[in-house]
Design a protein around this motif. Structure first.
Motif, PDB file in Angstrom:
ATOM      1  N   ALA A   1       0.817  -1.223   0.000  1.00 14.53           N
ATOM      2  CA  ALA A   1       0.000   0.000   0.000  1.00 14.53           C
ATOM      3  C   ALA A   1       0.849   1.270   0.000  1.00 14.53           C
ATOM      4  O   ALA A   1       0.440   2.287  -0.573  1.00 14.53           O
ATOM      5  N   ASP A   2       2.026   1.215   0.601  1.00  9.06           N
ATOM      6  CA  ASP A   2       2.841   2.426   0.711  1.00  9.06           C
ATOM      7  C   ASP A   2       3.853   2.599  -0.431  1.00  9.06           C
ATOM      8  O   ASP A   2       4.665   3.520  -0.414  1.00  9.06           O
ATOM      9  N   VAL A   3       3.778   1.760  -1.442  1.00  6.89           N
ATOM     10  CA  VAL A   3       4.694   1.870  -2.575  1.00  6.89           C
ATOM     11  C   VAL A   3       4.196   2.968  -3.514  1.00  6.89           C
ATOM     12  O   VAL A   3       3.018   3.010  -3.875  1.00  6.89           O
ATOM     13  N   SER A   4       5.093   3.844  -3.907  1.00  8.93           N
ATOM     14  CA  SER A   4       4.715   4.980  -4.751  1.00  8.93           C
ATOM     15  C   SER A   4       4.405   4.538  -6.174  1.00  8.93           C
ATOM     16  O   SER A   4       4.836   3.466  -6.621  1.00  8.93           O
ATOM     17  N   ALA A   5       3.688   5.385  -6.891  1.00  5.72           N
ATOM     18  CA  ALA A   5       3.370   5.118  -8.297  1.00  5.72           C
ATOM     19  C   ALA A   5       4.656   5.021  -9.129  1.00  5.72           C
ATOM     20  O   ALA A   5       4.739   4.208 -10.058  1.00  5.72           O
ATOM     21  N   GLU A   6       5.655   5.806  -8.768  1.00  7.01           N
ATOM     22  CA  GLU A   6       6.927   5.755  -9.486  1.00  7.01           C
ATOM     23  C   GLU A   6       7.619   4.409  -9.290  1.00  7.01           C
ATOM     24  O   GLU A   6       8.192   3.850 -10.233  1.00  7.01           O
ATOM     25  N   ALA A   7       7.560   3.875  -8.074  1.00  2.00           N
ATOM     26  CA  ALA A   7       8.183   2.578  -7.788  1.00  2.00           C
ATOM     27  C   ALA A   7       7.438   1.453  -8.518  1.00  2.00           C
ATOM     28  O   ALA A   7       8.061   0.505  -9.005  1.00  2.00           O
ATOM     29  N   VAL A   8       6.122   1.572  -8.610  1.00  3.30           N
ATOM     30  CA  VAL A   8       5.330   0.574  -9.348  1.00  3.30           C
ATOM     31  C   VAL A   8       5.716   0.614 -10.824  1.00  3.30           C
ATOM     32  O   VAL A   8       5.927  -0.433 -11.451  1.00  3.30           O
ATOM     33  N   LYS A   9       5.837   1.819 -11.365  1.00  5.36           N
ATOM     34  CA  LYS A   9       6.214   1.955 -12.777  1.00  5.36           C
ATOM     35  C   LYS A   9       7.619   1.414 -13.018  1.00  5.36           C
ATOM     36  O   LYS A   9       7.864   0.682 -13.985  1.00  5.36           O
ATOM     37  N   GLU A  10       8.557   1.751 -12.139  1.00  4.73           N
ATOM     38  CA  GLU A  10       9.923   1.248 -12.279  1.00  4.73           C
ATOM     39  C   GLU A  10       9.949  -0.281 -12.196  1.00  4.73           C
ATOM     40  O   GLU A  10      10.647  -0.949 -12.969  1.00  4.73           O
ATOM     41  N   SER A  11       9.166  -0.846 -11.280  1.00  4.88           N
ATOM     42  CA  SER A  11       9.101  -2.305 -11.138  1.00  4.88           C
ATOM     43  C   SER A  11       8.582  -2.952 -12.414  1.00  4.88           C
ATOM     44  O   SER A  11       9.092  -3.991 -12.842  1.00  4.88           O
ATOM     45  N   SER A  12       7.579  -2.347 -13.008  1.00  2.00           N
ATOM     46  CA  SER A  12       7.006  -2.880 -14.244  1.00  2.00           C
ATOM     47  C   SER A  12       7.995  -2.772 -15.405  1.00  2.00           C
ATOM     48  O   SER A  12       8.157  -3.718 -16.184  1.00  2.00           O
ATOM     49  N   LEU A  13       8.656  -1.616 -15.523  1.00  3.64           N
ATOM     50  CA  LEU A  13       9.635  -1.437 -16.605  1.00  3.64           C
ATOM     51  C   LEU A  13      10.816  -2.392 -16.456  1.00  3.64           C
ATOM     52  O   LEU A  13      11.294  -2.952 -17.444  1.00  3.64           O
ATOM     53  N   ARG A  14      11.267  -2.596 -15.224  1.00  4.92           N
ATOM     54  CA  ARG A  14      12.354  -3.553 -14.992  1.00  4.92           C
ATOM     55  C   ARG A  14      11.920  -4.977 -15.345  1.00  4.92           C
ATOM     56  O   ARG A  14      12.729  -5.756 -15.830  1.00  4.92           O
ATOM     57  N   PHE A  15      10.647  -5.274 -15.082  1.00  2.00           N
ATOM     58  CA  PHE A  15      10.154  -6.603 -15.445  1.00  2.00           C
ATOM     59  C   PHE A  15      10.230  -6.785 -16.958  1.00  2.00           C
ATOM     60  O   PHE A  15      10.695  -7.813 -17.451  1.00  2.00           O
ATOM     61  N   PHE A  16       9.794  -5.777 -17.700  1.00  4.73           N
ATOM     62  CA  PHE A  16       9.857  -5.855 -19.165  1.00  4.73           C
ATOM     63  C   PHE A  16      11.298  -5.948 -19.674  1.00  4.73           C
ATOM     64  O   PHE A  16      11.545  -6.556 -20.718  1.00  4.73           O
ATOM     65  N   ASP A  17      12.239  -5.382 -18.937  1.00  2.68           N
ATOM     66  CA  ASP A  17      13.648  -5.476 -19.329  1.00  2.68           C
ATOM     67  C   ASP A  17      14.165  -6.917 -19.294  1.00  2.68           C
ATOM     68  O   ASP A  17      15.147  -7.238 -19.965  1.00  2.68           O
ATOM     69  N   LEU A  18      13.500  -7.779 -18.529  1.00  3.29           N
ATOM     70  CA  LEU A  18      13.932  -9.178 -18.448  1.00  3.29           C
ATOM     71  C   LEU A  18      13.915  -9.865 -19.818  1.00  3.29           C
ATOM     72  O   LEU A  18      14.702 -10.772 -20.069  1.00  3.29           O
ATOM     73  N   LYS A  19      13.033  -9.433 -20.695  1.00  9.54           N
ATOM     74  CA  LYS A  19      12.938 -10.050 -22.026  1.00  9.54           C
ATOM     75  C   LYS A  19      14.281 -10.008 -22.741  1.00  9.54           C
ATOM     76  O   LYS A  19      14.640 -10.959 -23.442  1.00  9.54           O
ATOM     77  N   ASP A  20      15.032  -8.937 -22.578  1.00  6.86           N
ATOM     78  CA  ASP A  20      16.326  -8.806 -23.246  1.00  6.86           C
ATOM     79  C   ASP A  20      17.513  -9.169 -22.348  1.00  6.86           C
ATOM     80  O   ASP A  20      18.543  -9.602 -22.839  1.00  6.86           O
ATOM     81  N   SER A  21      17.357  -8.984 -21.050  1.00  5.31           N
ATOM     82  CA  SER A  21      18.507  -9.220 -20.164  1.00  5.31           C
ATOM     83  C   SER A  21      18.659 -10.682 -19.747  1.00  5.31           C
ATOM     84  O   SER A  21      19.747 -11.086 -19.336  1.00  5.31           O
ATOM     85  N   CYS A  22      17.604 -11.481 -19.863  1.00  6.84           N
ATOM     86  CA  CYS A  22      17.715 -12.903 -19.559  1.00  6.84           C
ATOM     87  C   CYS A  22      18.293 -13.613 -20.777  1.00  6.84           C
ATOM     88  O   CYS A  22      17.660 -13.668 -21.837  1.00  6.84           O
ATOM     89  N   VAL A  23      19.496 -14.132 -20.610  1.00  5.63           N
ATOM     90  CA  VAL A  23      20.248 -14.709 -21.723  1.00  5.63           C
ATOM     91  C   VAL A  23      20.458 -16.201 -21.467  1.00  5.63           C
ATOM     92  O   VAL A  23      20.850 -16.599 -20.366  1.00  5.63           O
ATOM     93  N   HIS A  24      20.198 -16.991 -22.506  1.00  3.11           N
ATOM     94  CA  HIS A  24      20.357 -18.444 -22.411  1.00  3.11           C
ATOM     95  C   HIS A  24      21.827 -18.790 -22.177  1.00  3.11           C
ATOM     96  O   HIS A  24      22.705 -18.234 -22.836  1.00  3.11           O
ATOM     97  N   PRO A  25      22.131 -19.713 -21.250  1.00  6.88           N
ATOM     98  CA  PRO A  25      23.531 -20.005 -20.928  1.00  6.88           C
ATOM     99  C   PRO A  25      24.309 -20.644 -22.077  1.00  6.88           C
ATOM    100  O   PRO A  25      25.526 -20.479 -22.158  1.00  6.88           O
ATOM    101  N   THR A  26      23.627 -21.327 -22.979  1.00  8.15           N
ATOM    102  CA  THR A  26      24.318 -21.988 -24.089  1.00  8.15           C
ATOM    103  C   THR A  26      24.422 -21.086 -25.311  1.00  8.15           C
ATOM    104  O   THR A  26      25.508 -20.866 -25.852  1.00  8.15           O
TER     105      THR A  26
END
Length: 153
Positions: free
Chosen positions: A56-81
């Motif tokens: 409840a006490d998380v700011s709108a900016e922190a929610v947005k940053e959390s969401s954007l960081r989640f979307f960054d996983l698409k490119d930052s998660c790299v297959h080990p092989t």
């Protein structure tokens, strides 16, 4: 040994019918076992649903940053092989349902993986995902994760 003719015919007929039934059951059960065995699931596309309830006490900016960081996983998660990104698709956003059945969940994300092995690597080992989990933990009240293969019930 001399058996009555009726017994010979009945035995032969029973044998043939039993053989046919056994053959079809064996084939059917093998196909079912192959289709639903864990090894066959290794090569099936897996959907990974992630639901967040932010504190409840998380700011709108922190929610947005959390969401954007989640979307960054698409490119930052790299297959080990292959050393290439392995999340096939990633979508998500803020809840807008009018049904009122969210139970506090406000954001949903769906990731798609080529196989269970890729999903398992993501969940258990991927350094980018592990870093994100450490980050998001301080912002969320509840996380729900559901994985599924389309059409399997």
């Amino acid at each position: 040994m001399n058996l009555p003719a009726a017994f010979k015919i009945r035995s032969r007929t029973t044998f043939i019918i039993s053989s046919v039934i056994f053959f079809f059951l064996f084939r059917y059960l093998n196909v079912v076992a192959l289709f639903f065995s864990p090894s066959s699931l290794d090569n099936m596309t897996v959907k990974h649903l992630v639901l967040f309830q932010f504190k409840a006490d998380v700011s709108a900016e922190a929610v947005k940053e959390s969401s954007l960081r989640f979307f960054d996983l698409k490119d930052s998660c790299v297959h080990p092989t292959s050393q290439k990104p392995y999340i096939k698709t990633l979508s998500g956003g803020k809840d807008n349902s009018k049904e009122g059945l969210q139970g506090g969940i406000s954001h949903a994300f769906v990731l798609e993986f080529e196989s269970l092995k890729d999903r398992d690597y993501y969940v258990d080992t991927d350094p980018s995902h592990q870093k994100y989990k450490a980050f998001i933990g301080r912002h969320v009240e509840k996380i729900i994760v559901v994985d599924y293969v389309e059409g399997q019930f």
